[in-house]
Design an enzyme around this catalytic site. Structure first.
Site, short mmCIF file in Angstrom:
data_model
loop_
_atom_site.label_atom_id
_atom_site.label_comp_id
_atom_site.label_asym_id
_atom_site.label_seq_id
_atom_site.Cartn_x
_atom_site.Cartn_y
_atom_site.Cartn_z
N SER A 1 0.81 -1.20 0.00
CA SER A 1 0.00 0.00 0.00
C SER A 1 0.85 1.27 0.00
O SER A 1 1.61 1.51 -0.93
CB SER A 1 -0.95 -0.05 1.20
N LYS B 1 -0.64 -3.89 -3.57
CA LYS B 1 -1.93 -3.24 -3.34
C LYS B 1 -1.90 -1.87 -3.97
O LYS B 1 -1.22 -0.97 -3.49
CB LYS B 1 -2.24 -3.10 -1.85
N ASP C 1 11.29 5.29 -9.17
CA ASP C 1 11.05 5.89 -10.49
C ASP C 1 11.74 7.23 -10.67
O ASP C 1 12.07 7.62 -11.79
CB ASP C 1 9.54 6.06 -10.71
#
Length: 412
Positions: free
Chosen positions: A311, A336, A322
Site C-alpha cells: 500500500s 496493493k 522511479d
C-alpha cells in the site's frame, strides 16, 4: 487489496466526504432503514472506481433492495452488505458504528490487540496475514506475512467477514485470543494463544551505523504510515544528519501501509522534485502529487522491501525508485494499488469504498503485481531481533551497495 488488505492499523485511506444527489423515492415513502440503504447506495453510485459496478444494473439493484421490508436496523445492515457483495470487491465494505469508529482510531497512533494487518486472498477468500506490527504480540509470536488464519477462538474464519475477524482479534489489554495458523497450504495447522496488549505505534526505528571510517549509515525502519509517521521520520533524519550520517537505509519490510497522505509527505522528505504518485478514478487520471524542494537530505539512499511491503509503502518505494532517488533491494512487494475512502452514514455506521487506484511516476500499475526491486535478494523471514544484523542478507546487500559503488541515487 487482488488482496484485500485491512490493518488492525489500516491500509491506504484518504478520508473524504462527498454530498451527492441522485433520484430517490420521496423521503416520506421510505422507512428509516430504507433511507439508510439508499444513502449507502448513493455514495457507491457516485464515487466507486468501476462505473460498471461489476457489470450489473446498479440502479435496479437499489430498487430491488429497498422495496423489501426491514424489521430493524440489523436487517438494513445486512441488506447493505449483500448489495456491496455484488461488486466482488473485498475492499468496499460496510462498517457498523463500532467498526467505523475503530477503523478511524486505527490510524491515530495506538491500538489494543494482537497487532496484525490482515487480508483476504482474492482467489481463495482465505484470511491471511499482511504483516505483524513491530513489537506486537503477533510479531513476538513469530507470525509471518502470508500466514493463513484458519480460526479465531474456535470460529472458522470462513464464516467471518474481514471486519468481523479484525473485531475478534481486538480486545482489552491482558485478554487472550487463540488463532489457528497455517504457514503453507501443504503444512499442518498450528494453534497459538496470544495475549492482547496496548501497542504504541511509534512507527520509526532509527540508528546510526558506523560501517567504515568514511561511511556512516543512518538506518531507518518505518513500520507503518500512521498519523505520527511523517513527523517522527523527519525528526529521525534530522538527528542522523546532525550525527554525521552520509548514507541511508530506509527499511520498509513488513510495512503494510496506512495513510496515503503520510506516504506522500514522507516521499517529500527525500525528493526535491518530481511526481510522487498519480491517482486514477473512473474518469481517468484524477491528479498527481508532487515533491516541491523539501528534501531533508541528498545523501545516497537504499530502500529495503519484501512481500509484506504494501500500500502506502509501495507508493513510497515506487516514487523513490522511479525518480532515481533510491535503489530498491529485497523481494517483490505485496501489490496493493487501490485507494479506499471512508464515508460516514447518518446513523454512525460507515462505508469504505474503492474510489481510485494509483500509478507510480512512470505510470506503473502495481496492483496485484507489486514493486520489483532493482536488486532481488530473497531470504527466509527473520525475527525482528535479527533485522539489520549479520543474519540479514537483504540488509547486508544494502551495505554492499554503499561499499562498492561510489555513485548512488541522490549523489553525483
Amino acid at each position: 487489496m487482488y488482496k484485500k488488505v485491512f490493518q488492525i492499523g489500516l491500509l491506504a485511506i484518504l478520508p473524504i466526504l462527498l454530498a451527492v444527489t441522485c433520484w430517490v423515492q420521496p423521503a416520506a415513502a421510505l422507512t428509516e432503514e430504507q433511507k439508510l440503504v439508499s444513502e449507502a447506495w448513493r455514495i457507491v453510485n457516485r464515487v466507486y472506481l468501476d462505473d460498471t459496478f461489476n457489470h450489473q444494473n446498479w440502479s435496479k439493484l437499489r430498487l430491488n433492495t429497498i422495496k423489501q421490508p426491514f424489521k430493524d436496523r440489523e436487517a438494513a445492515y445486512e441488506a447493505i452488505q449483500k448489495m456491496l457483495a455484488t461488486l466482488d470487491d473485498p475492499f468496499t465494505r460496510f462498517l457498523k458504528p463500532e467498526q467505523y469508529r475503530s477503523l478511524q482510531v486505527n490510524t491515530s497512533g495506538e491500538l489494543t490487540g494482537v497487532g496484525l494487518q490482515i487480508a483476504l486472498e482474492p482467489k481463495t477468500g482465505q484470511l491471511e496475514v499482511v504483516a505483524p506490527i513491530a513489537g506486537s504480540p503477533a510479531e513476538k509470536a513469530g507470525i509471518r506475512p502470508h500466514d493463513r488464519i484458519l480460526a479465531i477462538d474456535g470460529v472458522s474464519t470462513t464464516e467471518l467477514t474481514l471486519d468481523e475477524s479484525a473485531a475478534r482479534m481486538r480486545g482489552p489489554a491482558g485478554s487472550k485470543v487463540s488463532l489457528v495458523l497455517q504457514r503453507a497450504p501443504a503444512q499442518e495447522s498450528t494453534e497459538i494463544q496470544l495475549v492482547r496488549s496496548r501497542i504504541e505505534l511509534n512507527p520509526v526505528v532509527a540508528e546510526l551505523r558506523q560501517v567504515t571510517d568514511d561511511l556512516k549509515i543512518g538506518y531507518l525502519r518505518l513500520t507503518q504510515f500512521n498519523a505520527n509517521a511523517t513527523a517522527e521520520l523527519a525528526h529521525a533524519i534530522t538527528n542522523l544528519e546532525n550525527q554525521g550520517a552520509n548514507a541511508y537505509i530506509l527499511d520498509l519490510r513488513n510495512n503494510p501501509g496506512g495513510l496515503l497522505q503520510a506516504g506522500i509527505e514522507i516521499a517529500r522528505l527525500w525528493l526535491d522534485e518530481g511526481t510522487i504518485v498519480y491517482t486514477v478514478n473512473r474518469q481517468g487520471i484524477q491528479g498527481s502529487f508532487e515533491a516541491f524542494d523539501s528534501a531533508i537530505t541528498q545523501d545516497p539512499l537504499v530502500v529495503l522491501v519484501n512481500q509484506g511491503t504494501a500500500s502506502a509503502s509501495e507508493i513510497l518505494a515506487g516514487a523513490l525508485q522511479d525518480n532515481g532517488r533510491a535503489q530498491v533491494i529485497g523481494e517483490t512487494t505485496f501489490g496493493k494499488g487501490l485507494i479506499q475512502s471512508l464515508f460516514n452514514l447518518s446513523d454512525g455506521s460507515g462505508l469504505a469504498v474503492t474510489v481510485a487506484k494509483y500509478e507510480t511516476p512512470q505510470h506503473r500499475d502495481i496492483n496485484k503485481l507489486g514493486i520489483t526491486p532493482d536488486l532481488v535478494v530473497s531470504q527466509e523471514p527473520i525475527t525482528p531481533e535479527k533485522m539489520a544484523t549479520e543474519a540479514d542478507r537483504q540488509y547486508l546487500a544494502a551495505i554492499e551497495q554503499f561499499a562498492t559503488h561510489s555513485v548512488l541515487a541522490g549523489k553525483s
